[in-house]
Design a protein around this motif. Structure first.
Motif, PDB file in Angstrom:
ATOM      1  N   ILE A 134     -26.225 -12.719  -3.029  1.00 20.47           N
ATOM      2  CA  ILE A 134     -25.224 -13.516  -2.258  1.00 20.47           C
ATOM      3  C   ILE A 134     -23.717 -12.630  -1.846  1.00 20.47           C
ATOM      4  N   GLU A 135     -23.397 -11.966  -2.971  1.00 19.91           N
ATOM      5  CA  GLU A 135     -22.244 -11.309  -2.758  1.00 19.91           C
ATOM      6  C   GLU A 135     -22.049 -10.044  -1.681  1.00 19.91           C
ATOM      7  N   ASN A 136     -23.272  -9.582  -2.075  1.00 23.45           N
ATOM      8  CA  ASN A 136     -23.551  -8.441  -0.578  1.00 23.45           C
ATOM      9  C   ASN A 136     -23.708  -8.949   0.570  1.00 23.45           C
ATOM     10  N   ALA A 137     -24.568 -10.082   0.682  1.00 20.79           N
ATOM     11  CA  ALA A 137     -24.630 -10.780   2.036  1.00 20.79           C
ATOM     12  C   ALA A 137     -23.295 -11.211   2.706  1.00 20.79           C
ATOM     13  N   ILE A 138     -22.450 -11.627   1.816  1.00 24.02           N
ATOM     14  CA  ILE A 138     -21.086 -12.234   2.010  1.00 24.02           C
ATOM     15  C   ILE A 138     -20.311 -11.160   2.727  1.00 24.02           C
ATOM     16  N   THR A 139     -20.205  -9.933   2.008  1.00 24.31           N
ATOM     17  CA  THR A 139     -19.760  -8.676   2.594  1.00 24.31           C
ATOM     18  C   THR A 139     -20.150  -8.380   3.804  1.00 24.31           C
ATOM     19  N   ASN A 140     -21.554  -8.191   4.027  1.00 25.56           N
ATOM     20  CA  ASN A 140     -21.961  -7.798   5.354  1.00 25.56           C
ATOM     21  C   ASN A 140     -21.742  -8.492   6.487  1.00 25.56           C
ATOM     22  N   PHE A 141     -21.643  -9.828   6.316  1.00 27.13           N
ATOM     23  CA  PHE A 141     -21.392 -10.957   7.147  1.00 27.13           C
ATOM     24  C   PHE A 141     -19.835 -10.998   7.548  1.00 27.13           C
ATOM     25  N   LYS A 142     -18.900 -10.558   6.873  1.00 23.05           N
ATOM     26  CA  LYS A 142     -17.405 -10.374   6.847  1.00 23.05           C
ATOM     27  C   LYS A 142     -17.313  -9.119   7.557  1.00 23.05           C
ATOM     28  N   LEU A 143     -18.186  -8.202   7.338  1.00 27.51           N
ATOM     29  CA  LEU A 143     -17.830  -6.967   8.215  1.00 27.51           C
ATOM     30  C   LEU A 143     -18.266  -6.894   9.632  1.00 27.51           C
ATOM     31  N   ALA A 144     -19.263  -7.818   9.796  1.00 29.15           N
ATOM     32  CA  ALA A 144     -19.973  -8.106  11.006  1.00 29.15           C
ATOM     33  C   ALA A 144     -18.837  -8.915  11.925  1.00 29.15           C
ATOM     34  N   LEU A 145     -18.039 -10.025  11.230  1.00 27.44           N
ATOM     35  CA  LEU A 145     -17.022 -10.499  12.051  1.00 27.44           C
ATOM     36  C   LEU A 145     -15.778  -9.725  12.408  1.00 27.44           C
ATOM     37  N   ASN A 146     -15.417  -8.690  11.299  1.00 30.18           N
ATOM     38  CA  ASN A 146     -14.500  -7.920  11.710  1.00 30.18           C
ATOM     39  C   ASN A 146     -14.700  -7.098  13.109  1.00 30.18           C
ATOM     40  N   ILE A 147     -16.123  -6.836  13.398  1.00 27.65           N
ATOM     41  CA  ILE A 147     -16.279  -6.035  14.596  1.00 27.65           C
ATOM     42  C   ILE A 147     -16.021  -7.094  15.799  1.00 27.65           C
ATOM     43  N   ASP A 148     -16.790  -8.437  15.559  1.00 27.97           N
ATOM     44  CA  ASP A 148     -16.884  -9.398  16.677  1.00 27.97           C
ATOM     45  C   ASP A 148     -16.608 -10.576  15.824  1.00 27.97           C
ATOM     46  N   PRO A 149     -15.146 -10.957  15.912  1.00 22.43           N
ATOM     47  CA  PRO A 149     -14.794 -12.178  15.182  1.00 22.43           C
ATOM     48  C   PRO A 149     -15.516 -13.595  15.709  1.00 22.43           C
ATOM     49  N   ASP A 150     -16.026 -13.532  17.027  1.00 20.10           N
ATOM     50  CA  ASP A 150     -16.448 -14.858  17.609  1.00 20.10           C
ATOM     51  C   ASP A 150     -18.071 -14.689  17.680  1.00 20.10           C
ATOM     52  N   ASN A 151     -18.712 -13.953  16.897  1.00 15.45           N
ATOM     53  CA  ASN A 151     -20.188 -13.854  16.733  1.00 15.45           C
ATOM     54  C   ASN A 151     -20.484 -15.261  15.944  1.00 15.45           C
ATOM     55  N   SER A 152     -21.323 -15.869  16.613  1.00 16.28           N
ATOM     56  CA  SER A 152     -21.790 -17.137  16.066  1.00 16.28           C
ATOM     57  C   SER A 152     -22.844 -16.867  15.027  1.00 16.28           C
ATOM     58  N   VAL A 153     -23.548 -15.705  15.145  1.00 21.54           N
ATOM     59  CA  VAL A 153     -24.918 -15.560  14.314  1.00 21.54           C
ATOM     60  C   VAL A 153     -24.381 -15.038  12.931  1.00 21.54           C
ATOM     61  N   ALA A 154     -23.380 -14.155  13.145  1.00 24.73           N
ATOM     62  CA  ALA A 154     -22.771 -13.622  11.714  1.00 24.73           C
ATOM     63  C   ALA A 154     -21.886 -14.933  11.197  1.00 24.73           C
ATOM     64  N   LEU A 155     -21.242 -15.636  12.102  1.00 25.40           N
ATOM     65  CA  LEU A 155     -20.671 -16.752  11.239  1.00 25.40           C
ATOM     66  C   LEU A 155     -21.052 -17.685  10.621  1.00 25.40           C
ATOM     67  N   TYR A 156     -22.599 -18.296  11.303  1.00 27.65           N
ATOM     68  CA  TYR A 156     -23.440 -19.164  10.649  1.00 27.65           C
ATOM     69  C   TYR A 156     -24.143 -18.328   9.303  1.00 27.65           C
ATOM     70  N   ASN A 157     -24.610 -17.299   9.384  1.00 22.79           N
ATOM     71  CA  ASN A 157     -25.039 -16.793   8.335  1.00 22.79           C
ATOM     72  C   ASN A 157     -24.105 -16.501   6.952  1.00 22.79           C
ATOM     73  N   LEU A 158     -22.707 -16.442   7.418  1.00 23.28           N
ATOM     74  CA  LEU A 158     -21.557 -16.196   6.358  1.00 23.28           C
ATOM     75  C   LEU A 158     -21.352 -17.725   5.662  1.00 23.28           C
ATOM     76  N   ILE A 159     -21.221 -18.785   6.761  1.00 21.74           N
ATOM     77  CA  ILE A 159     -21.081 -20.100   5.841  1.00 21.74           C
ATOM     78  C   ILE A 159     -22.345 -20.528   5.156  1.00 21.74           C
ATOM     79  N   LEU A 160     -23.380 -19.953   5.444  1.00 19.98           N
ATOM     80  CA  LEU A 160     -24.600 -20.547   4.549  1.00 19.98           C
ATOM     81  C   LEU A 160     -24.574 -19.620   3.420  1.00 19.98           C
ATOM     82  N   ALA A 161     -23.991 -18.434   3.328  1.00 23.70           N
ATOM     83  CA  ALA A 161     -24.005 -17.450   2.137  1.00 23.70           C
ATOM     84  C   ALA A 161     -22.829 -18.330   1.095  1.00 23.70           C
TER      85      ALA A 161
END
Length: 214
Positions: A134-161
């Motif tokens: 879970i911790e690694n997943a959260i880290t990767n999804f947050k890094l993805a949102l740093n690149i694209d803050p409005d990316n809904s796929v990264a945001l959805y998976n981050l909420i899930l994690a």
């Protein structure tokens, strides 16, 4: 004979001055038939009028020559300036267009690199989430949102994690609610029934831990 000279040399008769020889010259000459055609100008005179006229004529010729040289010099300078201007502006335009093209290529390359990094981070985050990392997943999804803050796929998976971490470890519960609200504003169609039920569970957990009655 004295000095070893031959006898026949002493018997030769000298030629008369300006006597024409039998051989012709090695080039053609032009005879003057009309004496008026070959009149030399008087080069020296004591007449003041003649001297003054000659001075005026010389000054006039000198002034004409000076004006011609001035005109030629100005024309040469103008031609050189025009040539330099064409070279300068041509070089400037080529440099400017080249630099713009370079910036476009660099921007395109940067966008492509960001897109590739975004895809890789989301893919890696899903892999960690599937393996319950879970911790690694959260880290990767947050890094993805740093690149694209409005990316809904990264945001959805981050909420899930975050919701899984909240249920299992009671961590990141408020943060899951915060990102969930952002996803609802960004794109409601991305919210699934599974995510809604998980968020209900997260809210209940927050209330229980805070001592509230659900």
């Amino acid at each position: 004979m004295g000095f070893g000279l031959q006898k026949w040399i002493y018997q030769m008769k000298p030629r008369k001055p300006f006597q024409k020889g039998k051989k012709n010259a090695g080039y053609d000459t032009l005879d003057i038939h009309n004496q008026k055609e070959f009149n030399l100008k008087e080069t020296y005179s004591t007449n003041p009028e003649i001297i003054e006229n000659r001075l005026k004529e010389a000054k006039k010729k000198s002034l004409i020559n000076w004006r011609k040289q001035l005109v030629y010099s100005v024309l040469i300078v103008l031609a050189l300036l025009s040539l330099f201007a064409l070279i300068f502006y041509g070089t400037s335009d080529s440099i400017y267009s080249g630099s713009q093209e370079h910036y476009k290529l660099m921007a395109k390359k940067d966008q492509q690199e960001k897109a590739d990094a975004l895809i890789l981070l989301i893919k890696t985050g899903k892999h960690h989430l599937y393996n319950n990392e879970i911790e690694n997943a959260i880290t990767n999804f947050k890094l993805a949102l740093n690149i694209d803050p409005d990316n809904s796929v990264a945001l959805y998976n981050l909420i899930l994690a975050l919701s899984v971490d909240c249920e299992n470890n009671s961590n990141n519960c408020e943060e899951a609610i915060e990102y969930y609200g952002k996803l609802k504003k960004l794109d409601k169609n991305q919210i699934s029934e599974e995510l809604e039920s998980r968020m209900v569970t997260v809210e209940e957990k927050i209330k229980r831990e805070s001592g509230s009655i659900f």
